[in-house]
Design an enzyme around this catalytic site. Structure first.
Site, PDB file in Angstrom:
ATOM      1  N   GLU A 374      69.133  49.486   2.791  1.00  0.00           N
ATOM      2  CA  GLU A 374      70.676  48.880   2.924  1.00  0.00           C
ATOM      3  C   GLU A 374      70.303  47.654   3.429  1.00  0.00           C
ATOM      4  OE1 GLU A 374      72.984  50.811   2.288  1.00  0.00           O
ATOM      5  OE2 GLU A 374      71.906  52.901   2.288  1.00  0.00           O
ATOM      6  N   HIS A 502      77.863  61.042  -3.463  1.00  0.00           N
ATOM      7  CA  HIS A 502      78.437  60.115  -4.436  1.00  0.00           C
ATOM      8  C   HIS A 502      79.435  60.720  -5.460  1.00  0.00           C
ATOM      9  CE1 HIS A 502      74.537  58.473  -2.693  1.00  0.00           C
ATOM     10  NE2 HIS A 502      74.710  57.709  -3.428  1.00  0.00           N
TER      11      HIS A 502
HETATM   12  N1  SER Z   1      70.390  56.425  -1.875  1.00  0.00           N
HETATM   13  C1  SER Z   1      70.790  57.463  -2.828  1.00  0.00           C
HETATM   14  C2  SER Z   1      71.267  58.893  -2.332  1.00  0.00           C
HETATM   15  O1  SER Z   1      71.367  58.956  -1.277  1.00  0.00           O
HETATM   16  C3  SER Z   1      69.598  57.381  -3.712  1.00  0.00           C
HETATM   17  O2  SER Z   1      68.339  57.639  -3.040  1.00  0.00           O
HETATM   18  O3  SER Z   1      71.207  59.579  -3.278  1.00  0.00           O
HETATM   19 ZN    ZN Z   2      72.209  51.484  -1.764  1.00  0.00          ZN
END
Ligand code: SER
Ligand code: ZN
Length: 628
Positions: A374, A502
Site C-alpha cells: 500500500e 475486487h
Molecule cells: N492485493 C490483491 C488482492 O488482494 C492482489 O494480491 O487480491
Molecule cells: Zn494495490
C-alpha cells in the site's frame, strides 16, 4: 489495491460557455485548478463511507458526490472536444495527451444512473463487510450458533484467518462455503451493476466495460499479451502445483485424488496466495526457521510500527517520506465499534497533499508485506503529485500495483530481515530453498488466479457469460487455469466470483497479474543499480540511493508517457518480460523438478492444453480427463 475511481458521470449538455479566446494552456490550467477541488470533495465522501458503513446517511452523500464528479468530468470532456476537436492542430505532445485523457470519459452516465451505479456498489460492499457466520466449534466439530451475535465471525479477520490457519478439512469446507453463501446475496446487485456499467461504457464510446478497462493499458494486444505471459509461466506454476498437491494429499489423506485440488485447503479464501500452508509443505521442514510473525509479536510490533518500518525503508532509498497528513488521516486499525471496508487500499485525494491508507492491520508477516504494498501506491502518488492532474496515474495500472511489491522483494530477503532484527540465522542451501519456496507460494501460486479473474469479467461484460452461467463459467476457468475445484457441488444460484472483493467493488484485476511479473523486472533493475552482484533472490537494496533514484525517475513520470517508455526508463526494456522472475526462482524450480521426478508424479490436472502450449510442458501428464 489502489482505489479505483469508478465511475462516472452525469450528463452535461451545457458545455456551452466556450470562450472563443481560451487556448490550450488556459483550458488545462482551469482543468487542473478546478479538478483538484472536485476530486478532493469526491474522495472525502467516498472515504467517509469506507470507514463507517453503519452511518446510513453517508452512502447517499457519496453517491451524489460521484454523480457530481461524473458530471464535471463529462462537462470538461465536452468542452475539450468542442474547443480542440480531434486534437490534430495541437503539436505539443504532452498537452495533446492530457486533452486526450480528459476527453476519455470511460463510463458515461447521467446523474440518476450514476447514483444508481454507486448505490449498487455500496450495497455490495455492505453485504461483503457486514454479514457474520456462526463460529465453528472445535468441540462439536460443527457450527455453533448459540453464542451471542457479536461473537459470530466476520469475513475480516475471522473467516479469512480460519481459512489460513485451520488444518481441519471440515472446518475449512464450512467456512469456505459459508462465505460463499454470503457472496451469493450479491448476485442480483452484481447483475444490475454489470448492466449499468456496460450502459455507461457504451455511452462513453467503448464496446463494454471490459473494453474500457483494457484501454487503460493503451496496448491494443493486451489480451494476447496476457495469454502469452500466462503460457510462459505455466511450467513454473505446474512444478509448484505438483509438489503442493503431493503434500496436501499427505496432509488430508483420502480426501481427494491426484487431480484438481479442492479450493479450500490452500490456506487462502481465494486460493490465490498459498504462503499460509508453508509450514507443513516446506522443502526442508527440519531446518530451523524463525517465524517472523512470532518475532514481530515478541518484539511488540504494532500496526504503527509496521507502517514506520516500511516508511524507513522508502526513506533509506532517498524516496519521499510519508507526510504529516498521511500519519494523521490514515486508518491503520480496524475500529471495534462499527463496520468498515477492511480490504486494504491506498488513496490519493488529488489535492497534492492528502494521501491515506485504510487497512485493518494485524501484526503478522503477511500484513507487513501488505503495508509495503500500500505504501508503494502512496509513494507513487507523491512522486507524481507535481504532474498535471490527468497524468497523476501509474504508467499503467499494473505499474501501480508493482511498486510496493518490488520494495517488499528486498524487505523479505533473509539478509534484510536479519538487518532489522526480525531473523537470526545464517544462510545455507536448505534455507535458501525454503525461502524461495515461501516466495513462490506468494508469487507463483498467484499467477493463474490473477490472470483468470478478469478473463471471467471480460466474458461477463461482453455477454459470453450471463447470470445463469456466472458460476459454471467461473469454475471452468478456476479449474482450467488454476487446477482447483470446489469442495462441494455448487448451488444453481451460487455467485462464487463475488467472494472476491475486487469483483463486487468494481476494481479491475488484470493489473495484479501484470504486476506479479513486472515487479521482478523492476527489482532486478534496482538491484543492478545498487551494485548487487550475488544471486538475484538474495538482493537487498536497502540504503541504496542509486536504486531509489532509478525508481523515482520512473515514478515521477506518472502517466505522462505510454508505459513501454516508463518500463524502458527503469529496466532498459520496452516489454513485460518474465525472464527476471525465472532467474529469481531458478534454484527452486530445479529443486522442485528434481523432487517431482523422484516422486514420479504426473503433472497437471487432466486439462489438455492446445498443442503449442503442450510442447512447452514437456512432462508426464496426469491422465484424468475433465469436462473441457
Ligand atoms: N492485493 C490483491 C488482492 O488482494 C492482489 O494480491 O487480491
Ligand atoms: Zn494495490
Amino acid at each position: 489495491m489502489k482505489r479505483h475511481r469508478l465511475v462516472s458521470l452525469a450528463l452535461i449538455a451545457l458545455a456551452s460557455l466556450i470562450s472563443a479566446h481560451s487556448n490550450v494552456d488556459d483550458f488545462l490550467a482551469k482543468y487542473n485548478r478546478l479538478g483538484q477541488q472536485e476530486y478532493y470533495d469526491d474522495s472525502v465522501a467516498s472515504w467517509s463511507v469506507a470507514v463507517n458503513l453503519d452511518d446510513k446517511s453517508l452512502p447517499e452523500i457519496a453517491a451524489k458526490a460521484d454523480a457530481n464528479i461524473a458530471g464535471w468530468e463529462q462537462m470538461m470532456a465536452a468542452q475539450a472536444a468542442t474547443q480542440f476537436g480531434d486534437l490534430k492542430s495541437i503539436n505539443d505532445t504532452s498537452k495533446k495527451r492530457q486533452l486526450k485523457m480528459i476527453q476519455r470519459v470511460g463510463v458515461k452516465l447521467n446523474s440518476a444512473d450514476t447514483i444508481r451505479l454507486s448505490t449498487l456498489l455500496i450495497n455490495m460492499t455492505n453485504v461483503y463487510n457486514k454479514n457474520r457466520i456462526c463460529p465453528w466449534s472445535k468441540v462439536s466439530r460443527a457450527p455453533n450458533c448459540s453464542v451471542p451475535h457479536e461473537h459470530w465471525w466476520r469475513s475480516d479477520p475471522e473467516m479469512f484467518d480460519r481459512i489460513s490457519h485451520s488444518r481441519d478439512y471440515d472446518e475449512l469446507a464450512y467456512v469456505w462455503t459459508a462465505w460463499r453463501n454470503i457472496s451469493a446475496l450479491n448476485k442480483a446487485y452484481f447483475q444490475q451493476y454489470v448492466e449499468m456499467s456496460n450502459k455507461g461504457a457504451r455511452q462513453g464510446g467503448f464496446k463494454d466495460t471490459g473494453d474500457y478497462w483494457r484501454s487503460l493499458f493503451e496496448s491494443d494486444d493486451l489480451k494476447d499479451m496476457m495469454d502469452q505471459k500466462f503460457q510462459e509461466v505455466l511450467p513454473l506454476y505446474e512444478e509448484l502445483y505438483t509438489y503442493i498437491r503431493r503434500k496436501l494429499l499427505a496432509q488430508y489423506p483420502g480426501r481427494f485424488e491426484t487431480s484438481a485440488i479442492p479450493a479450500h485447503i490452500l490456506g487462502n479464501m481465494w486460493a490465490q496466495d498459498w504462503s499460509d500452508i508453508g509450514d507443513f509443505t516446506a522443502p526442508f521442514p527440519n531446518i530451523a526457521t524463525v517465524d517472523i510473525t512470532e518475532q514481530m509479536v515478541t518484539q511488540g510490533y504494532t500496526p504503527l510500527k509496521m507502517f514506520q518500518t516500511a516508511d524507513a525503508f522508502f526513506q533509506s532509498l532517498g524516496l519521499i517520506k510519508m507526510n504529516d497528513e498521511f500519519w494523521k488521516n490514515s486508518m491503520m486499525v480496524q475500529p471495534q465499534n462499527r463496520s468498515v471496508v477492511c480490504h486494504p487500499s491506498a488513496w490519493d485525494f488529488r489535492n497534492g497533499q492528502d494521501f491515506r491508507i485504510k487497512m485493518c492491520t494485524q501484526v503478522n508477516m503477511a500484513n507487513l508485506l501488505i503495508v509495503h504494498h500500500e505504501m508503494g501506491h502512496i509513494e507513487y502518488y507523491m512522486q507524481y503529485a507535481k504532474q498535471p492532474l490527468s497524468f497523476r496515474e501509474g504508467a499503467n495500472p499494473g505499474f501501480h500495483e508493482a511498486i510496493g511489491d518490488t520494495i517488499a522483494l528486498s524487505v523479505v530477503t533473509p539478509q534484510h530481515l536479519q538487518e532489522i532484527g526480525l531473523l537470526n540465522s545464517t544462510s545455507s542451501y536448505e534455507q535458501d530453498i525454503n525461502f524461495l519456496f515461501k516466495q513462490a507460494l506468494r508469487k507463483v501460486a498467484f499467477l493463474p488466479s490473477g490472470y483468470l479473474i478478469d478473463l471471467w469479467r471480460w466474458s461477463v461484460f461482453d455477454g459470453t457469460y450471463n447470470s445463469s452461467t456466472y458460476n459454471t463459467g467461473w469454475w471452468d476457468l478456476r479449474t482450467k487455469y488454476q487446477g482447483i475445484v470446489p469442495p462441494n457441488n455448487r448451488p444453481v444460484d451460487a455467485f462464487d466470483a463475488g467472494s472476491k472483493y475486487h469483483v463486487i467493488s468494481g476494481t479491475p484485476y488484470i493489473r495484479y497479474f501484470f504486476s506479479h511479473i513486472a515487479q521482478f523486472q523492476f527489482y532486478k533493475a534496482m538491484c543492478k543499480a545498487a551494485n548487487q552482484t550475488d544471486a538475484l533472490y538474495k538482493c537487498d537494496f536497502f540504503n541504496s540511493k542509486e536504486a531509489g533514484d532509478l525508481l523515482s525517475r520512473m515514478l515521477q513520470l506518472g502517466g505522462s508517457l505510454p508505459w513501454p517508455q516508463a518500463m524502458q526508463k527503469i529496466t532498459g526494456q520496452q516489454n513485460l518480460d518474465a525472464g527476471a522472475m525465472f532467474e529469481y526462482f531458478e534454484p527452486l524450480q530445479d529443486w522442485l523438478r528434481n523432487e517431482n521426478m523422484k516422486a514420479g508424479d504426473c503433472y497437471g490436472w487432466g486439462y489438455t492444453w492446445p498443442d503449442a502450449v503442450m510442447k512447452n510442458l514437456n512432462t508426464p501428464r496426469c491422465g484424468l480427463t475433465l469436462d473441457q
